[in-house]
Design an enzyme around this catalytic site. Structure first.
Site: not given
Lengths: 335, 335, 335
Positions: A219, A241-243, A261
């Site tokens: 992502e 996932a994101h970050n 994260s």
């Protein structure tokens, strides 16, 4: 292609034991080897095949003591698996012809910068402002969104989807169907019970020498970057996932998921179907057994984890051994 | 783009504390913020960055009591994450230009109904009898089978595969590589030990405001419909089997699998890598911890589940704490 | 289409009980059935609908004893699910028109051998030296690499990626987005801590009557073949690693992962989200419960496994029942 055993021993810096006039034209697994082939023994559980294999030559550890006579000739080396890999790499380089040129129809956007000796397969899509380094291979049906950059000699296999703004390094391999840069999964609950989408305005950065498996998804960041560092290898059907930030030379096996994260260190090994919770931090050289669920940070690394929630593997296995005896323990207690 | 702190406070219905003449041109995460940027604090575990961030402005809860002085100006709001999301949405709307028009070559079947301001990317495939509402965006390499309908303003990203007869609502987002309507996994054993395929004659229905992640798969029903209701958000690499029904505003995180004919309520939250057994029913507001395996119905909902087979989370964690001490318990017993 | 109850009973070799003049024009699930439809009862947990369904005809086991009166007519058969499947298959064959012919643009390589009545969808890619049997259907955006062979009547759905050299049998179905033959995940650590890629020079062989789910990934072998034998059915989002061998008529449910060189027998049933460790061997008729992690060999088969690491299911469940009571057991001990 035919090699002599001496040519191979020379390539591998190994020592021949047995008939040194042999010629080899095949590479095989030890349990399937045929006369005229070369194979190797690295995993001790395959030792039984050593005495029955029809291979002509076996690459083996120089300190190995056979329990019974071996009919094949041997090449003694430091690390048989690494040596066999070297041989495979040599063989592959002689076999393969890299794809080059353009197979029409293709789509090419505006203001692109395309290097030399680039392959663009049929039905590949290159958006506006894309930069492709020398020797990049874009297989059929790959989608390269606007403002993406891809470093030299990177291979993008068929049907890979790279969303706008992603940056991919040099000498990477991205396997078929992988998706790079789709929206982070972020929603804010509203008082009505429905969800508002959090816009995902960040990007994905993948450094050099990274390999990404088939149908894996990475992502884009909400803000900033989702970051995969140099030399890291990610298997098939993995979700990043994101970050998320993943360090250098880390291995992540198939079907694992790293939540938003999370920060993973260098030289980690994450088994298959592992889950890592969001906002956790895993230090260098952390190892995680398959199917574990890591729910908190282990910033010091240098630990092997197991279970859900995960804790130290040896401790897990000892307690699990008792879990398997709970019935018996209960009986003893009742008596 | 440059905003004043007062413009932003006005948009968020917040109150400025500190220098109200500041100008902002970036949005950042608190731990990466640079001078001239705005950020937010919602997750308490990030409070430490509050005192060291270089952000010029921080969006923060109006009741927050800082432990130490903060150099940035503040905007006090009810819900910092929701406010920051509102700001991102505003920023995104100023940045983005929706894709429009047709990039040739494309494939367009017979008897299609195409709305206004539709985007059809290069190599996109639209089958016969397809209906696309106004503002629909079909990215490159998307496959829209015969008799599919897609409501207005829905975005279908690159390489999405929608099998014939599926119905997709308005304002949905379907990410790259998702497969909608492939056959349900149904086979009948024959006396010989081989399997006969059960024909899959049903469809998939996706209501409005649904988001579906990259490479997620949703099977068509054997008969009737697999049904995803309004406002539900599904992550990447999720499997939704045939005849599943998922309620409104439910969240399903990456790598989860919902087996055939399971029924999930409204406002549920299903973590990553969760498995839900076939023919079970989960009531409204059920929460399921990551990696849990839900093997029976919880029709009343309002419960948090964990473990495989799953049961009440608090009870699971208490017993798991004892599982981690089994070695010690056994020692005590022996003494 | 309209059928009489007698026509259907004849097709299913069943016996009519009740009004034998009925006409049927729909197939429904029992809980959603409408007047004029036929349905079936196989799963006992759906018996309650038997007394309230609006279906006109119900296919039911010939030995079933209803607890209350049933308003519908019945067709008594040996195996209601198998009979209903037979009826669905008949209905499907009357409904469906197979895709045929060529939708331009397509890409066709050199030296291909294409059978009769083949469908090649728009934007499909057929590499050099490819062989397609009679009646093969290649949907839009499928990628068939060089030197691939596909047997007669096999269906390759949209966006499937088949890497060079793979061999696919007759009467197979490969669903959208599946990837066949991407590189095995093999790397050798170097003294520097980085990884050298092991070249993947083997292939994938898929025998006849195999079905492979959407977005599933099957790796090519390092050497030799990754092998899926006749009649095996694999669900969505499954990972099959390099050099795996899967026997005949085995079922693998969604999101499972089979690690490198594992060997799975005939007639096995592997639940969803199962992990199987590399280099293990699973005998015929092994069953594995969902989310189990099989870490060692069970060469004799004929066992049902559960847990991580997995062991015999009944024993697992008994111990798990005690795990759920650990709090109470501890209290008793303290007293």
């Amino acid at each position: 292609m035919v090699f002599t055993i001496n040519e191979i021993a020379h390539l591998l810096e190994g020592k021949v034991v047995g008939d040194d006039s042999l010629k080899i034209d095949k590479l095989c697994k030890i349990q399937e080897a045929v006369p005229g082939s070369i194979t190797f023994l690295a995993n001790p559980s395959y030792e039984k095949y050593l005495y029955t294999t029809q291979a002509s030559v076996i690459i083996i550890n120089k300190n190995f003591q056979p329990a019974r006579p071996i009919s094949a000739s041997l090449i003694l080396v430091e690390d048989p698996y690494l040596s066999f890999t070297k041989l495979l790499t040599k063989y592959e380089s002689l076999l393969n012809v890299s794809k080059k040129g353009i197979e029409e129809p293709t789509y090419l956007g505006k203001n692109t910068t395309i290097g030399d000796a680039v392959y663009r397969g049929a039905f590949s899509y290159i958006g506006d402002h894309v930069q492709l380094g020398n020797g990049v291979q874009i297989y059929p049906h790959a989608y390269i969104g606007d403002h993406v950059s891809i470093g030299e000699n990177t291979i993008i296999y068929s049907g890979v989807r790279i969303y706008p703004g992603s940056r991919i390094g040099k000498n990477c391999i991205i396997h078929a169907g992988a998706v790079i840069g789709s929206d982070g999964f972020g929603f804010v609950p509203e008082p009505t019970g429905s969800y508002q989408k959090t816009p995902q305005l960040g990007y994905v950065v993948i450094e050099d020498h990274v390999e990404i498996g088939a149908n894996t998804t990475i992502e884009r960041a909400t803000l900033g970057n989702t970051w995969i560092k140099q030399g890291t290898k990610i298997g098939n059907l993995v979700e990043i996932a994101h970050n998320v930030e993943i360090g250098r030379n880390t291995i992540i096996v198939a079907l694992s998921g790293i939540a938003g994260s999370a920060k993973i260190g260098n030289h980690c090994m994450i088994g298959g179907q592992v889950g890592v919770a969001g906002h956790t931090e895993m230090g260098d050289k952390t190892m995680v057994a398959g199917q574990a669920g890591v729910t908190k940070s282990y910033k010091n690394g240098n630990i092997t984890l197991m279970g859900t929630p995960a804790f130290e593997r040896k401790k897990y296995l000892k307690n699990y051994a008792l879990f398997k005896q709970l019935q018996d323990i209960q009986k003893t207690l009742k008596n």
